[in-house]
Design a protein around this motif. Structure first.
Motif, PDB file in Angstrom:
ATOM      1  N   PRO A   1      34.364  51.490  43.081  1.00  0.00           N
ATOM      2  CA  PRO A   1      33.953  51.796  41.705  1.00  0.00           C
ATOM      3  C   PRO A   1      32.978  52.961  41.639  1.00  0.00           C
ATOM      4  O   PRO A   1      32.184  53.190  42.554  1.00  0.00           O
ATOM      5  N   VAL A   2      33.072  53.699  40.554  1.00  0.00           N
ATOM      6  CA  VAL A   2      32.168  54.822  40.289  1.00  0.00           C
ATOM      7  C   VAL A   2      31.391  54.506  39.015  1.00  0.00           C
ATOM      8  O   VAL A   2      31.980  54.108  38.005  1.00  0.00           O
ATOM      9  N   TRP A   3      30.083  54.676  39.076  1.00  0.00           N
ATOM     10  CA  TRP A   3      29.251  54.373  37.908  1.00  0.00           C
ATOM     11  C   TRP A   3      29.404  55.444  36.843  1.00  0.00           C
ATOM     12  O   TRP A   3      29.204  56.626  37.105  1.00  0.00           O
ATOM     13  N   ASP A   4      29.800  55.024  35.653  1.00  0.00           N
ATOM     14  CA  ASP A   4      29.741  55.918  34.492  1.00  0.00           C
ATOM     15  C   ASP A   4      28.341  55.900  33.896  1.00  0.00           C
ATOM     16  O   ASP A   4      27.814  56.923  33.484  1.00  0.00           O
ATOM     17  N   SER A   5      27.781  54.719  33.830  1.00  0.00           N
ATOM     18  CA  SER A   5      26.398  54.556  33.397  1.00  0.00           C
ATOM     19  C   SER A   5      25.884  53.258  33.980  1.00  0.00           C
ATOM     20  O   SER A   5      26.597  52.263  33.998  1.00  0.00           O
TER      21      SER A   5
ATOM     22  N   PHE B   1      28.681  50.719  32.981  1.00  0.00           N
ATOM     23  CA  PHE B   1      30.135  50.794  33.051  1.00  0.00           C
ATOM     24  C   PHE B   1      30.553  51.398  34.388  1.00  0.00           C
ATOM     25  O   PHE B   1      29.958  52.371  34.862  1.00  0.00           O
ATOM     26  N   GLN B   2      31.572  50.786  34.999  1.00  0.00           N
ATOM     27  CA  GLN B   2      32.160  51.264  36.239  1.00  0.00           C
ATOM     28  C   GLN B   2      33.625  51.599  36.002  1.00  0.00           C
ATOM     29  O   GLN B   2      34.311  50.905  35.255  1.00  0.00           O
ATOM     30  N   THR B   3      34.088  52.652  36.671  1.00  0.00           N
ATOM     31  CA  THR B   3      35.497  53.030  36.607  1.00  0.00           C
ATOM     32  C   THR B   3      36.082  52.978  38.009  1.00  0.00           C
ATOM     33  O   THR B   3      35.448  53.436  38.968  1.00  0.00           O
ATOM     34  N   PHE B   4      37.278  52.414  38.144  1.00  0.00           N
ATOM     35  CA  PHE B   4      37.948  52.342  39.439  1.00  0.00           C
ATOM     36  C   PHE B   4      39.442  52.264  39.193  1.00  0.00           C
ATOM     37  O   PHE B   4      39.904  52.056  38.068  1.00  0.00           O
ATOM     38  N   GLN B   5      40.203  52.448  40.269  1.00  0.00           N
ATOM     39  CA  GLN B   5      41.658  52.404  40.191  1.00  0.00           C
ATOM     40  C   GLN B   5      42.151  50.999  40.497  1.00  0.00           C
ATOM     41  O   GLN B   5      41.612  50.312  41.365  1.00  0.00           O
TER      42      GLN B   5
ATOM     43  N   PHE C   1      43.392  54.042  36.047  1.00  0.00           N
ATOM     44  CA  PHE C   1      41.956  53.886  36.048  1.00  0.00           C
ATOM     45  C   PHE C   1      41.551  52.850  34.998  1.00  0.00           C
ATOM     46  O   PHE C   1      42.083  52.826  33.889  1.00  0.00           O
ATOM     47  N   VAL C   2      40.633  51.999  35.391  1.00  0.00           N
ATOM     48  CA  VAL C   2      40.144  50.952  34.509  1.00  0.00           C
ATOM     49  C   VAL C   2      38.626  51.054  34.431  1.00  0.00           C
ATOM     50  O   VAL C   2      37.955  51.251  35.451  1.00  0.00           O
ATOM     51  N   THR C   3      38.098  50.956  33.237  1.00  0.00           N
ATOM     52  CA  THR C   3      36.646  50.944  33.041  1.00  0.00           C
ATOM     53  C   THR C   3      36.217  49.570  32.568  1.00  0.00           C
ATOM     54  O   THR C   3      36.765  49.047  31.593  1.00  0.00           O
ATOM     55  N   ARG C   4      35.263  48.986  33.280  1.00  0.00           N
ATOM     56  CA  ARG C   4      34.794  47.656  32.925  1.00  0.00           C
ATOM     57  C   ARG C   4      33.279  47.664  32.778  1.00  0.00           C
ATOM     58  O   ARG C   4      32.573  48.350  33.518  1.00  0.00           O
ATOM     59  N   PRO C   5      32.796  46.870  31.837  1.00  0.00           N
ATOM     60  CA  PRO C   5      31.339  46.771  31.674  1.00  0.00           C
ATOM     61  C   PRO C   5      30.710  45.943  32.786  1.00  0.00           C
ATOM     62  O   PRO C   5      31.322  45.006  33.300  1.00  0.00           O
ATOM     63  N   VAL C   6      29.492  46.287  33.143  1.00  0.00           N
ATOM     64  CA  VAL C   6      28.711  45.535  34.129  1.00  0.00           C
ATOM     65  C   VAL C   6      27.475  44.994  33.410  1.00  0.00           C
ATOM     66  O   VAL C   6      26.664  45.775  32.906  1.00  0.00           O
ATOM     67  N   PRO C   7      27.331  43.681  33.309  1.00  0.00           N
ATOM     68  CA  PRO C   7      26.198  43.124  32.551  1.00  0.00           C
ATOM     69  C   PRO C   7      24.865  43.584  33.109  1.00  0.00           C
ATOM     70  O   PRO C   7      24.692  43.771  34.323  1.00  0.00           O
ATOM     71  N   ALA C   8      23.920  43.752  32.211  1.00  0.00           N
ATOM     72  CA  ALA C   8      22.570  44.143  32.607  1.00  0.00           C
ATOM     73  C   ALA C   8      21.784  42.914  33.049  1.00  0.00           C
ATOM     74  O   ALA C   8      22.125  41.779  32.715  1.00  0.00           O
ATOM     75  N   GLN C   9      20.720  43.151  33.821  1.00  0.00           N
ATOM     76  CA  GLN C   9      19.823  42.072  34.196  1.00  0.00           C
ATOM     77  C   GLN C   9      19.140  41.555  32.941  1.00  0.00           C
ATOM     78  O   GLN C   9      18.518  42.315  32.206  1.00  0.00           O
TER      79      GLN C   9
END
Length: 564
Positions: A306-310, A291-295, A58-66
């Motif tokens: 991906p699954v949203w953590d936040s 943040f999104q987590t996916f395999q 599992f990897v968690t990556r940040p997703v930039p905000a608008q």
């Protein structure tokens, strides 16, 4: 009894010689063996054939905000986010050099806004394109990241040869094609280097706002398996050059910026403000990333949704005191005033000799400002108005296309000074490169039939703003205007001339344009003159001395001062 035995023998012989019977027996034996083997494989030995699933994690990556929007005092947008299709390249997927070359040519053919920030010049003699006060550090850092031997001392030529060999580029390819490949191969190498520990390289953008034709080609062609199309928001500046100094622009975060802001959650893949409000209000505009987590599999490829953590929270909006319409009007008034001075210096004879300029002097200064599109000149065909300039250059330096820009600039400057190149020739070159519009060919015919009209053509081009005071760099060619509200002190307009287009520096960074405005243009368009240049206060300071005199009682409303 004998007959009975004889009959039994004949019967047994008949049975034994029956082909159908033997076929049935053989078939039964074979099916028995087959079913026995299947039973052994499927039941008895089943556990031994259970293969472990491919290793995933599992990897968690940040997703930039608008990013927050910037407006003027009346709500007119100055910096906005626009959703577009982008071409992404996944560095965890193998892609050949041939495919990268085809990709670059596809972008060129479809006139796409693709990223071309490879920091070595296109032609020999090779040179680095880094500019600014920390250019030396940028050069060292980039060579270090590209694993260039002795990065402190390696020249552009040595770096070029090393990378060409390191990226296994076909020696038969031209330098131009080799550079096309290296433009994409270098960031692939860098992304893999960043994730050397866990090898989860992050896809990066190679082209913005792509057309349907390019999108279809990427999705259909097998050689582009490493590419995919995604939707991203681009930072755009609707007012462009009118407010570029105060707004600034966005670029990928630098190593220094990351070191200072890593504790705020920034990563090496984030954008960060460069100059202006984009920089000074970076943390206010940025928002909170999600943040999104996916395999991912062992190659770093995503294998699950991906699954949203936040979810990200958009940045804050910013409203300025600037009035965009007033800003634009002040810009045009200033440019018009400078243009009128330039025209007067070119045309009037009743002014002091030290203020008069000739078309030849103007074009010498024009060339020293690197304002002629030399690439277009050297590609001019015989039916192009710039073909004569191309012939002049190649007659003196047959290998001019392989030389640096400065050498060709000197050829033309020497030609103007020596009267081998006339103002009419320069104007024809500008028509051929599209820098002066001549749709019906009337101006070209006029210049060829009567070269003495070159001054009049120059004046018309200056009035049309095809040729600007910035290009000629003849004093005065720079200036600034600040308009404030007398009641509140709000800054309503703050114009700096000349200016630059910050849209060409955001998203798909135009390295050659940045080099021109930052290092080559003698008018220094990136200088924010209202706030960075030291100027004498002039009459604006009289208000302060007047207020001080009134407060001290030196002057007042007495009758003897009524005429003031």
């Amino acid at each position: 009894m004998k007959e009975l035995l004889r009959d039994f023998g004949r019967y047994a012989l008949k049975v034994v010689s029956n082909r159908i019977l033997w076929l049935a027996v053989v078939s039964a034996v074979l099916f028995y063996i087959l079913f026995a083997r299947v039973f052994e494989l499927q039941v008895t030995l089943a556990d031994t054939f259970i293969a472990p699933p491919p290793p995933t994690r599992f990897v968690t990556r940040p997703v930039p905000a608008q990013r927050g929007t910037i407006y003027d005092r009346h709500g007119r947008p100055l910096a906005v986010n626009v959703p577009v299709f982008v071409a992404m390249l996944d560095p965890s997927v193998v892609i050949s050099n041939e495919a990268l070359l085809e990709l670059y040519l596809l972008f060129e053919q479809n006139d796409e806004r693709f990223v071309d920030d490879f920091p070595i010049s296109r032609e020999e003699p090779f040179e680095f394109l880094f500019t600014g006060s920390n250019a030396e550090w940028q050069e060292y850092r980039w060579k270090h990241d590209m694993a260039v031997p002795e990065p402190r001392y390696a020249t552009a030529e040595e770096t070029w040869e090393f990378l060409r060999d390191q990226f296994n580029i076909d020696p038969e390819l031209s330098n131009e094609d080799a550079r096309r490949i290296m433009n994409f191969r270098a960031p692939i190498f860098y992304q893999r280097l960043l994730d050397w520990g866990n090898y989860t390289p992050t896809p990066f953008v190679v082209a913005y706002d792509i057309s349907p034709q390019t999108k279809a080609a990427i999705e259909e062609r097998a050689e582009f398996d490493a590419l995919f199309v995604d939707v991203e928001t681009l930072r755009e500046y609707p007012a462009g050059r009118y407010v570029s100094h105060m707004i600034g622009y966005l670029r990928p975060i630098t190593a220094e910026q990351l070191a200072r802001n890593e504790h705020r959650g920034y990563t090496a893949f984030d954008l960060f403000g460069r100059a202006g409000l984009e920089l000074s209000m970076e943390h206010h505009l940025r928002g909170t990333p999600g943040f999104q987590t996916f395999q991912v599999n062992s190659a770093g490829r995503r294998v699950s949704e991906p699954v949203w953590d936040s979810e990200p929270e958009p940045g804050n909006r910013v409203f300025l005191t600037i009035d965009l319409e007033l800003q634009q009007a002040a810009f045009h008034i200033l440019e018009e005033a400078l243009s009128e001075v330039l025209i007067r210096r070119l045309t009037l004879t009743n002014i002091a000799a030290r203020y008069r300029i000739t078309p030849e002097e103007a074009f010498v200064s024009f060339m020293r400002g690197h304002n002629l599109n030399l690439r277009a000149v050297l590609e001019a065909e015989p039916d192009n108005a710039a073909f004569g300039m191309r012939q002049y250059i190649l007659a003196r330096y047959p290998d001019a296309t392989a030389h640096g820009e400065n050498q060709i600039q000197n050829i033309i400057v020497d030609g103007i000074i020596g009267r081998f190149i006339t103002p009419a020739d320069m104007l024809l070159a500008l028509i051929g490169t599209g820098q002066i519009y001549d749709g019906d060919g009337e101006i070209e015919d006029q210049l060829r039939s009567n070269p003495d009209t070159a001054r009049d053509v120059m004046v018309s081009a200056i009035n049309a703003r095809e040729l600007t005071p910035q290009m000629f760099n003849m004093d005065p060619s720079t200036g600034s205007v600040v308009v404030t509200c007398v009641w509140t002190g709000d800054v309503l307009a703050a114009v700096s001339y000349p200016s630059f287009d910050n849209n060409r520096l955001a998203n798909d960074f135009d390295a050659e344009y940045f080099r021109h405005i930052n290092a080559l243009c003698p008018t220094h368009p990136m200088t924010n003159r209202p706030f960075m240049e030291t100027r004498p206060p002039g009459s604006t300071f009289k208000m302060f001395t007047g207020v001080a005199a009134i407060e001290e009682g030196v002057i007042g409303n007495r009758p003897e001062y009524a005429h003031l």
